[in-house]
Design a protein around this motif. Structure first.
Motif, mmCIF file in Angstrom:
data_model
loop_
_atom_site.group_PDB
_atom_site.id
_atom_site.type_symbol
_atom_site.label_atom_id
_atom_site.label_comp_id
_atom_site.label_asym_id
_atom_site.label_seq_id
_atom_site.Cartn_x
_atom_site.Cartn_y
_atom_site.Cartn_z
ATOM 1 N N ILE A 59 0.991 -1.447 -0.133
ATOM 2 C CA ILE A 59 0.100 0.120 -0.111
ATOM 3 C C ILE A 59 0.801 0.987 0.076
ATOM 4 C CG2 ILE A 59 -2.088 1.184 1.048
ATOM 5 C CD1 ILE A 59 -2.533 -1.976 0.805
ATOM 6 N N ILE A 60 1.281 1.625 -1.109
ATOM 7 C CA ILE A 60 2.245 2.500 -1.461
ATOM 8 C C ILE A 60 1.966 3.525 -2.383
ATOM 9 C CG2 ILE A 60 3.895 1.144 -2.488
ATOM 10 C CD1 ILE A 60 6.093 2.600 -0.755
ATOM 11 N N TYR A 61 2.186 4.987 -2.352
ATOM 12 C CA TYR A 61 1.478 5.759 -3.344
ATOM 13 C C TYR A 61 2.551 6.595 -4.284
ATOM 14 C CZ TYR A 61 -2.208 5.014 -0.190
ATOM 15 O OH TYR A 61 -3.072 4.414 0.722
ATOM 16 N N ASP A 62 1.716 6.976 -5.275
ATOM 17 C CA ASP A 62 2.595 7.952 -6.116
ATOM 18 C C ASP A 62 3.633 7.007 -6.839
ATOM 19 O OD1 ASP A 62 0.901 9.833 -5.251
ATOM 20 O OD2 ASP A 62 2.105 10.224 -3.516
ATOM 21 N N GLY A 63 3.580 6.002 -7.105
ATOM 22 C CA GLY A 63 4.307 5.298 -7.798
ATOM 23 C C GLY A 63 5.771 5.014 -7.249
ATOM 24 N N ARG A 64 5.768 5.126 -6.047
ATOM 25 C CA ARG A 64 7.047 4.820 -5.278
ATOM 26 C C ARG A 64 7.355 3.377 -4.987
ATOM 27 N NH1 ARG A 64 8.306 8.893 -0.454
ATOM 28 N NH2 ARG A 64 10.135 7.240 0.015
ATOM 29 N N ALA A 65 8.561 3.015 -5.096
ATOM 30 C CA ALA A 65 9.061 1.700 -4.844
ATOM 31 C C ALA A 65 9.129 1.364 -3.466
ATOM 32 C CB ALA A 65 10.164 1.543 -5.767
ATOM 33 N N PHE A 66 8.821 0.301 -2.960
ATOM 34 C CA PHE A 66 9.087 -0.233 -1.615
ATOM 35 C C PHE A 66 10.385 -0.734 -1.467
ATOM 36 C CE2 PHE A 66 9.276 -3.562 1.766
ATOM 37 C CZ PHE A 66 8.871 -2.835 2.853
ATOM 38 N N GLN A 67 11.141 -0.358 -0.483
ATOM 39 C CA GLN A 67 12.375 -1.231 0.098
ATOM 40 C C GLN A 67 12.568 -1.499 1.497
ATOM 41 O OE1 GLN A 67 15.337 1.578 -1.931
ATOM 42 N NE2 GLN A 67 16.051 -0.421 -2.991
ATOM 43 N N THR A 68 12.893 -2.685 1.580
ATOM 44 C CA THR A 68 12.992 -3.130 3.025
ATOM 45 C C THR A 68 14.538 -3.012 3.500
ATOM 46 O OG1 THR A 68 12.085 -4.790 4.682
ATOM 47 C CG2 THR A 68 13.232 -5.521 2.610
ATOM 48 N N ILE A 69 14.670 -2.909 4.779
ATOM 49 C CA ILE A 69 16.061 -2.507 5.302
ATOM 50 C C ILE A 69 17.208 -3.524 4.812
ATOM 51 C CG2 ILE A 69 15.633 -3.092 7.633
ATOM 52 C CD1 ILE A 69 17.583 -0.618 8.327
ATOM 53 N N LEU A 70 16.425 -4.682 4.864
ATOM 54 C CA LEU A 70 17.838 -5.842 4.629
ATOM 55 C C LEU A 70 18.110 -5.948 3.248
ATOM 56 C CD1 LEU A 70 19.180 -8.231 5.865
ATOM 57 C CD2 LEU A 70 16.893 -9.779 5.320
ATOM 58 N N PRO A 101 22.415 -5.743 3.228
ATOM 59 C CA PRO A 101 22.376 -7.238 3.250
ATOM 60 C C PRO A 101 23.457 -7.773 4.101
ATOM 61 C CG PRO A 101 23.233 -6.581 1.075
ATOM 62 C CD PRO A 101 22.805 -5.387 1.720
ATOM 63 N N ASP A 102 24.361 -6.906 4.605
ATOM 64 C CA ASP A 102 25.230 -7.431 5.766
ATOM 65 C C ASP A 102 24.614 -7.614 7.178
ATOM 66 O OD1 ASP A 102 25.132 -4.592 5.372
ATOM 67 O OD2 ASP A 102 26.393 -4.439 7.012
ATOM 68 N N LEU A 103 23.381 -6.933 7.137
ATOM 69 C CA LEU A 103 22.725 -7.208 8.518
ATOM 70 C C LEU A 103 21.828 -8.542 8.557
ATOM 71 C CD1 LEU A 103 21.909 -3.329 9.157
ATOM 72 C CD2 LEU A 103 23.807 -4.808 9.842
ATOM 73 N N ALA A 104 22.032 -9.300 7.574
ATOM 74 C CA ALA A 104 21.191 -10.676 7.531
ATOM 75 C C ALA A 104 21.119 -11.367 8.598
ATOM 76 C CB ALA A 104 21.616 -11.323 6.109
ATOM 77 N N ASP A 105 22.528 -11.442 9.416
ATOM 78 C CA ASP A 105 22.380 -12.475 10.577
ATOM 79 C C ASP A 105 21.739 -11.875 11.677
ATOM 80 O OD1 ASP A 105 24.212 -10.351 11.093
ATOM 81 O OD2 ASP A 105 25.624 -11.898 12.045
ATOM 82 N N ARG A 106 21.042 -10.669 11.772
ATOM 83 C CA ARG A 106 20.335 -10.203 12.628
ATOM 84 C C ARG A 106 19.058 -9.097 12.228
ATOM 85 N NH1 ARG A 106 23.226 -4.978 14.733
ATOM 86 N NH2 ARG A 106 24.898 -4.808 13.242
ATOM 87 N N THR A 107 18.602 -9.612 10.948
ATOM 88 C CA THR A 107 17.391 -8.903 10.668
ATOM 89 C C THR A 107 16.289 -10.065 10.588
ATOM 90 O OG1 THR A 107 18.731 -7.224 9.693
ATOM 91 C CG2 THR A 107 16.308 -7.611 8.950
ATOM 92 N N ILE A 108 15.073 -9.546 10.879
ATOM 93 C CA ILE A 108 14.072 -10.533 10.584
ATOM 94 C C ILE A 108 12.757 -9.695 9.991
ATOM 95 C CG2 ILE A 108 12.815 -10.504 13.082
ATOM 96 C CD1 ILE A 108 12.026 -13.517 12.462
ATOM 97 N N VAL A 109 12.448 -10.099 8.952
ATOM 98 C CA VAL A 109 11.484 -9.382 8.020
ATOM 99 C C VAL A 109 10.163 -9.995 8.209
ATOM 100 C CG1 VAL A 109 10.874 -8.690 5.758
ATOM 101 C CG2 VAL A 109 13.232 -9.183 6.281
ATOM 102 N N VAL A 110 9.019 -9.245 8.487
ATOM 103 C CA VAL A 110 7.999 -9.728 8.949
ATOM 104 C C VAL A 110 6.475 -9.008 7.943
ATOM 105 C CG1 VAL A 110 5.854 -9.753 10.521
ATOM 106 C CG2 VAL A 110 8.486 -9.760 11.267
#
Ligand SMILES: Cc1ncc(COP(=O)(O)O)c(C=O)c1O
Length: 401
Positions: A210-221, A225-234
């Motif tokens: 649910i994101i507007y005006d043609g914006r692209a979503f990005q998640t922090i990971l 990507p170097d934070l993969a051993d301590r990031t959980i994406v829900v």
């Protein structure tokens, strides 16, 4: 009555659920209401998703599945993460549960305990606070400003971190503000996190689509990507696919954390609904034109509602970049008086006035830890929304200084 468990002392019910109960009672009494209090798409679940569930029932797929979800649904989640977020998780790093809400609560309990701190932006979704408190941990708020689009600054984040901090809980697009972090803003946050090697990141991406005006979503990971051993994406299917009642949420993250959440679920919750798991596969793998149509509708509602609210004396509303809420400041309303002489001393007084005198249900900003604001859900049928906003205008114009 025998005593109840001491844990209840540190726990209050979700203010949003409380407002929903009030609304249900008023509706049951026959009142006509303009209900902007719940964060639930007004659209029906798309036909192809319902059909997949009906076929699963007819095939007899109505039994327990593995606690963490069937291999098929976890593969669909794996494909989704790969396709939409550039995230490559092994199947063992993915778990599916009965909604993102219980999943988040379990994740927080696996990460933090008594005396620990979890850092999150203010304003925030009240259940994030409830989950942290239920784990025995303490929410530590990073204040954000309406003028800065309610985005957490790296400096404020840095200042909030202590040696008791166990995790940063990110939520964007945000409930209640709709704030979306740019890739630069996420990079700046990642830079702060890199200086704290024992800190987890929990990212609640429920409003990703649910994101507007043609914006692209990005998640922090994806950005770090170097934070993969301590990031959980829900994430979950509730908001994007109008599937709130199907109760499917999912997460991808480090295997040990996913295993721990699975262990807790196996003892306390069991598997998610097997029929809903099949529906979630249809949602995740299926066509996206339905989501596109929903987002177009929310965007049109956002545009006309924000414009109408900003015409009103005492209200000021920023344009949200995502999610389906407006979070106008009502600072200019505080101190005014209702026609009956009663003082509007807080956002709760204003919400109460709107509900009792104008039949409009909104959630006061006290629920989200930043006041004076009200939250208006625009996941509400067009007619109801327009009439309800007109009611708010009538109410505001009745107030006197
Ligand atoms: C930010 C956020 N996360 C999670 C949820 C809960 O999602 P689910 O329906 O998957 O439990 C909500 C629901 O309002 C929400 O606003």
């Amino acid at each position: 009555m025998p005593p109840l468990a001491p844990i209840l002392k540190r726990f209050v019910p979700s203010p949003i659920s409380k407002m929903s109960s009030t609304v249900s009672i008023m509706l049951a009494e026959g009142r006509t209401l303009f209900d902007f209090s719940t964060g639930e798409p007004d659209f029906d679940t798309p036909e192809h998703i319902k059909q997949a569930a009906i076929e699963a029932i007819n095939r007899g797929e109505t039994k327990y599945s593995p606690t963490e979800g069937t291999i098929d649904v976890r593969k669909a989640v794996q494909r989704k993460f790969e396709r939409e977020n550039n995230l490559g998780f092994e199947l063992e790093q993915i778990i599916v549960a009965s909604g993102a809400k219980p999943l988040l609560a379990d994740i927080i309990r696996m990460i933090a305990g008594d005396g620990d701190e979890i850092v999150l932006a203010r304003p925030c979704w009240p259940s994030h606070v409830g989950m942290i408190e239920l784990a025995g941990a303490k929410p530590v708020f990073v204040n954000t400003l309406q003028e800065a689009g309610f985005i957490m600054s790296p400096e404020n984040l840095s200042a909030a971190l202590t040696d008791r901090s166990r995790a940063l809980l990110l939520c964007a697009p945000s409930n209640p503000t709709g704030a979306v972090y740019s890739s630069q803003a996420l990079l700046a946050i990642a830079q702060v996190i890199r200086k704290h090697p024992d800190l987890w990141i929990i990212t609640d991406d429920l409003y990703e689509h649910i994101i507007y005006d043609g914006r692209a979503f990005q998640t922090i990971l994806e950005i770090a990507p170097d934070l993969a051993d301590r990031t959980i994406v829900v994430n979950g299917v509730s908001k994007a696919f109008a599937m709130t009642g199907w109760r499917i949420g999912y997460a991808g993250g480090p295997r040990e954390l996913i295993d721990s959440v699975g262990k807790v679920m196996s003892q306390a919750a069991g598997c998610p609904c097997s029929v809903s798991q099949v529906a979630a596969i249809a949602a995740l793998d299926g066509p996206r034109d339905c989501v596109y149509e929903f987002v177009q509708a929310y965007q049109a509602r956002r545009d006309r509602s924000v414009a109408a609210l900003n015409q009103l004396p005492g209200l000021s509303c920023t344009v949200p970049d995502g999610a389906f809420y407006l979070y106008p400041s009502c600072a200019g309303i505080i101190g005014k008086r209702r026609p009956d002489g009663a003082l509007i001393g807080s956002s709760s007084d204003f919400a109460d006035f709107l509900l009792t005198e104008y039949s409009v249900a909104v959630v006061p900003g006290t629920a989200f830890e930043l006041d004076p604001h009200i939250r208006i859900s625009i996941a509400t049928a067009d007619d109801t929304l327009d009439q309800g906003i007109a009611q708010i205008a009538r109410a505001v114009l009745q107030l006197v200084t």
